[in-house]
Design an enzyme around this catalytic site. Sequence first.
Site, PDB file in Angstrom:
ATOM      1  N   SER A   7       0.827  -1.214   0.000  1.00 19.26           N
ATOM      2  CA  SER A   7       0.000   0.000   0.000  1.00 19.26           C
ATOM      3  C   SER A   7       0.857   1.259   0.000  1.00 19.26           C
ATOM      4  O   SER A   7       0.337   2.366   0.069  1.00 19.26           O
ATOM      5  CB  SER A   7      -0.918   0.002   1.220  1.00 19.26           C
ATOM      6  OG  SER A   7      -0.151  -0.093   2.402  1.00 19.26           O
ATOM      7  N   THR A 139     -38.730  28.574  -9.483  1.00 25.26           N
ATOM      8  CA  THR A 139     -39.106  27.249  -8.999  1.00 25.26           C
ATOM      9  C   THR A 139     -39.338  26.442 -10.273  1.00 25.26           C
ATOM     10  O   THR A 139     -39.823  26.990 -11.280  1.00 25.26           O
ATOM     11  CB  THR A 139     -40.384  27.258  -8.132  1.00 25.26           C
ATOM     12  OG1 THR A 139     -41.462  27.782  -8.907  1.00 25.26           O
ATOM     13  CG2 THR A 139     -40.214  28.131  -6.890  1.00 25.26           C
ATOM     14  N   HIS A 140     -38.953  25.188 -10.249  1.00 21.98           N
ATOM     15  CA  HIS A 140     -39.002  24.339 -11.458  1.00 21.98           C
ATOM     16  C   HIS A 140     -38.202  24.951 -12.613  1.00 21.98           C
ATOM     17  O   HIS A 140     -38.496  24.692 -13.769  1.00 21.98           O
ATOM     18  CB  HIS A 140     -40.451  24.103 -11.934  1.00 21.98           C
ATOM     19  CG  HIS A 140     -41.394  23.772 -10.829  1.00 21.98           C
ATOM     20  ND1 HIS A 140     -41.686  22.475 -10.453  1.00 21.98           N
ATOM     21  CD2 HIS A 140     -42.098  24.575  -9.992  1.00 21.98           C
ATOM     22  CE1 HIS A 140     -42.537  22.498  -9.440  1.00 21.98           C
ATOM     23  NE2 HIS A 140     -42.804  23.752  -9.133  1.00 21.98           N
ATOM     24  N   SER A 261     -12.617  27.841 -27.078  1.00 24.01           N
ATOM     25  CA  SER A 261     -12.751  26.587 -27.798  1.00 24.01           C
ATOM     26  C   SER A 261     -11.681  26.554 -28.870  1.00 24.01           C
ATOM     27  O   SER A 261     -11.304  27.584 -29.417  1.00 24.01           O
ATOM     28  CB  SER A 261     -14.140  26.511 -28.433  1.00 24.01           C
ATOM     29  OG  SER A 261     -14.107  25.675 -29.564  1.00 24.01           O
ATOM     30  N   LYS A 267     -16.444  31.184 -28.243  1.00 21.40           N
ATOM     31  CA  LYS A 267     -16.812  30.481 -27.008  1.00 21.40           C
ATOM     32  C   LYS A 267     -16.031  30.959 -25.786  1.00 21.40           C
ATOM     33  O   LYS A 267     -14.850  31.261 -25.864  1.00 21.40           O
ATOM     34  CB  LYS A 267     -16.578  28.963 -27.170  1.00 21.40           C
ATOM     35  CG  LYS A 267     -17.501  28.301 -28.176  1.00 21.40           C
ATOM     36  CD  LYS A 267     -18.947  28.266 -27.720  1.00 21.40           C
ATOM     37  CE  LYS A 267     -19.199  27.251 -26.623  1.00 21.40           C
ATOM     38  NZ  LYS A 267     -19.043  25.876 -27.087  1.00 21.40           N
ATOM     39  N   GLU A 274     -17.831  23.459 -14.556  1.00 25.37           N
ATOM     40  CA  GLU A 274     -18.221  22.102 -14.977  1.00 25.37           C
ATOM     41  C   GLU A 274     -17.426  21.045 -14.222  1.00 25.37           C
ATOM     42  O   GLU A 274     -17.951  19.997 -13.839  1.00 25.37           O
ATOM     43  CB  GLU A 274     -18.005  21.951 -16.487  1.00 25.37           C
ATOM     44  CG  GLU A 274     -18.934  22.848 -17.300  1.00 25.37           C
ATOM     45  CD  GLU A 274     -18.461  22.958 -18.744  1.00 25.37           C
ATOM     46  OE1 GLU A 274     -18.754  22.045 -19.518  1.00 25.37           O
ATOM     47  OE2 GLU A 274     -17.779  23.947 -19.087  1.00 25.37           O
ATOM     48  N   TYR A 301      -9.421  -6.099  13.159  1.00 23.13           N
ATOM     49  CA  TYR A 301      -8.751  -5.670  11.938  1.00 23.13           C
ATOM     50  C   TYR A 301      -8.832  -6.728  10.851  1.00 23.13           C
ATOM     51  O   TYR A 301      -8.739  -7.921  11.102  1.00 23.13           O
ATOM     52  CB  TYR A 301      -7.265  -5.359  12.220  1.00 23.13           C
ATOM     53  CG  TYR A 301      -6.542  -4.868  10.975  1.00 23.13           C
ATOM     54  CD1 TYR A 301      -6.546  -3.522  10.635  1.00 23.13           C
ATOM     55  CD2 TYR A 301      -5.914  -5.766  10.112  1.00 23.13           C
ATOM     56  CE1 TYR A 301      -5.922  -3.076   9.473  1.00 23.13           C
ATOM     57  CE2 TYR A 301      -5.287  -5.328   8.946  1.00 23.13           C
ATOM     58  CZ  TYR A 301      -5.300  -3.986   8.634  1.00 23.13           C
ATOM     59  OH  TYR A 301      -4.694  -3.544   7.485  1.00 23.13           O
ATOM     60  N   LYS A 309      -7.939   4.219   2.459  1.00 22.73           N
ATOM     61  CA  LYS A 309      -7.194   5.460   2.240  1.00 22.73           C
ATOM     62  C   LYS A 309      -7.341   6.042   0.838  1.00 22.73           C
ATOM     63  O   LYS A 309      -7.534   7.246   0.681  1.00 22.73           O
ATOM     64  CB  LYS A 309      -5.717   5.245   2.575  1.00 22.73           C
ATOM     65  CG  LYS A 309      -5.475   5.158   4.073  1.00 22.73           C
ATOM     66  CD  LYS A 309      -4.077   4.685   4.375  1.00 22.73           C
ATOM     67  CE  LYS A 309      -4.027   3.623   5.459  1.00 22.73           C
ATOM     68  NZ  LYS A 309      -4.745   2.375   5.194  1.00 22.73           N
TER      69      LYS A 309
HETATM   70  N1  ARG Z   1      -1.034  -1.075   5.604  1.00 25.09           N
HETATM   71  C1  ARG Z   1      -1.954  -1.552   6.587  1.00 25.09           C
HETATM   72  C2  ARG Z   1      -3.274  -0.777   6.476  1.00 25.09           C
HETATM   73  O1  ARG Z   1      -3.298   0.236   5.893  1.00 25.09           O
HETATM   74  C3  ARG Z   1      -1.396  -1.386   7.946  1.00 25.09           C
HETATM   75  C4  ARG Z   1      -1.915  -2.365   8.940  1.00 25.09           C
HETATM   76  C5  ARG Z   1      -1.450  -3.734   8.624  1.00 25.09           C
HETATM   77  N2  ARG Z   1      -1.845  -4.657   9.626  1.00 25.09           N
HETATM   78  C6  ARG Z   1      -1.786  -5.968   9.443  1.00 25.09           C
HETATM   79  N3  ARG Z   1      -2.208  -6.717  10.410  1.00 25.09           N
HETATM   80  N4  ARG Z   1      -1.382  -6.489   8.313  1.00 25.09           N
HETATM   81  O2  ARG Z   1      -4.282  -1.212   6.959  1.00 25.09           O
END
Ligand code: ARG
Length: 445
Positions: A7, A139-140, A261, A267, A274, A301, A309
């Site tokens: 990651s 309105t509308h 344009s 234009k 947009e 977890y 993320k």
């Molecule tokens: N890169 C992992 C995440 O974003 C960190 C945590 C990893 N934990 C594990 N038990 N492999 O979630």
Amino acid sequence: MESINASIDIDKRLWREDIAGSRAHAAMLAEAKIITRQDATAITKGLDQIAEEIERGEFQFSRALEDIHMNIEARLKALIGEAAGRLHTARSRNDQVATDFRLWCRRACDEAEAALRALMAALAAKAETHADAVMPGFTHLQTAQPVTIGHHFLAYVEMFSRDAGRFADARARMNECPLGAAALAGTPFPIDRSLTAEALGFDRPCANSLDAVSSRDFALELLSAASITAVHLSRLAEEIVLWTSPQFGFAALSDAFSTGSSIMPQKRNPDAAELVRAKTGRINGSLNSLLNVMKALPLAYAKDLQEDKAATFEAVDALALALAAMTGMVGDIAVNREAMKEAAARGFSTATDLADWLVRALAMPFRDAHHVTGRIVAIAEQKNARLDELPLEALQAVEPRITQDVFSVLSVDASVASRKAYGGTAPDNVKREARRWVSALAREK
Ligand code: ARG
């Protein structure tokens, strides 16, 4: 395996938060006599150097080391040796990443709030300048009653102020520290979780270790606030697209905020508006993405949580851009007061004012007044005239008790000026509200 598991390309953005978390953790471990002062000092110095290396773009991020936590730890080991291995005492990547990500989302809330206030200030300033500029209210998307464009701008200030409140609420709720929850069950080491929480600016440690490592509703709240804000931005963006079209002609963006344009020389395209409108799709998509990552995920977890993320970063980046672009456009936009006023007078926009006059002057029930007004509008339509252009006799042919006084309510200026009740579009109200916002926003800076 590396391709799906690593990651680092995404979570390297958490390096500041990761180093801050590690600093706080090392200091606490020394304070609690779990590691020596010397080790804590070596760790802190090593982390300082790593921060400098990343800042200067010299740090070698490695996919083989999976994520930001392992990348930094490996570098720390290379820099300070054995002491680096003691940093992970009473900690796991699970509480580490939860802490880093909360810190990141907390800052995102603060930045979104500040950006919203800048946008609100731009809107309030425009509203004050154009507190008395009449435009058709819709309105509308059909001409309904005249309003002022200042009132219209202040409607968005109200929306964006609630959005800012949502970011503040989300921030307050997310401000608890997961650090020390360890993998999921807590730790046998005599750690002081209040110390790390305080060092990182959290209000308190999370009370439940399972919740601490497995919850992402703080990010969902951030994304919800971002999505609602984006929806509000998209409505204003859409209106800017409409207003700046030759068909409406209510406003113009300068060259700074429009594009030409490559084929049609005449234009002036409102590309920024947009794109703000379109960013909403990506931001709302991010909320949906994380909601679905979290759905039915058993405690505690699971690696699914790593997918939190990308969506969050994308939405926060898109929102920041959209807010900045919208603030720029609002400052830039030039309002065509004459064109708006002319449009406001079309479409029999003061028909309600005529009906209200009949109610007040002739004590007519509103339903009857509505009917009489309808007949007068039909005559005006036939004669291709505005209501205030009809001769008194034409009005009296429908209702003989109508007097010259009726003309005092039929102009668009009279119409907006009469809407003085709290929250209405009367220029006096709008001026007062715009000034209230301008000074409130200047105070909060
Ligand atoms: N890169 C992992 C995440 O974003 C960190 C945590 C990893 N934990 C594990 N038990 N492999 O979630």
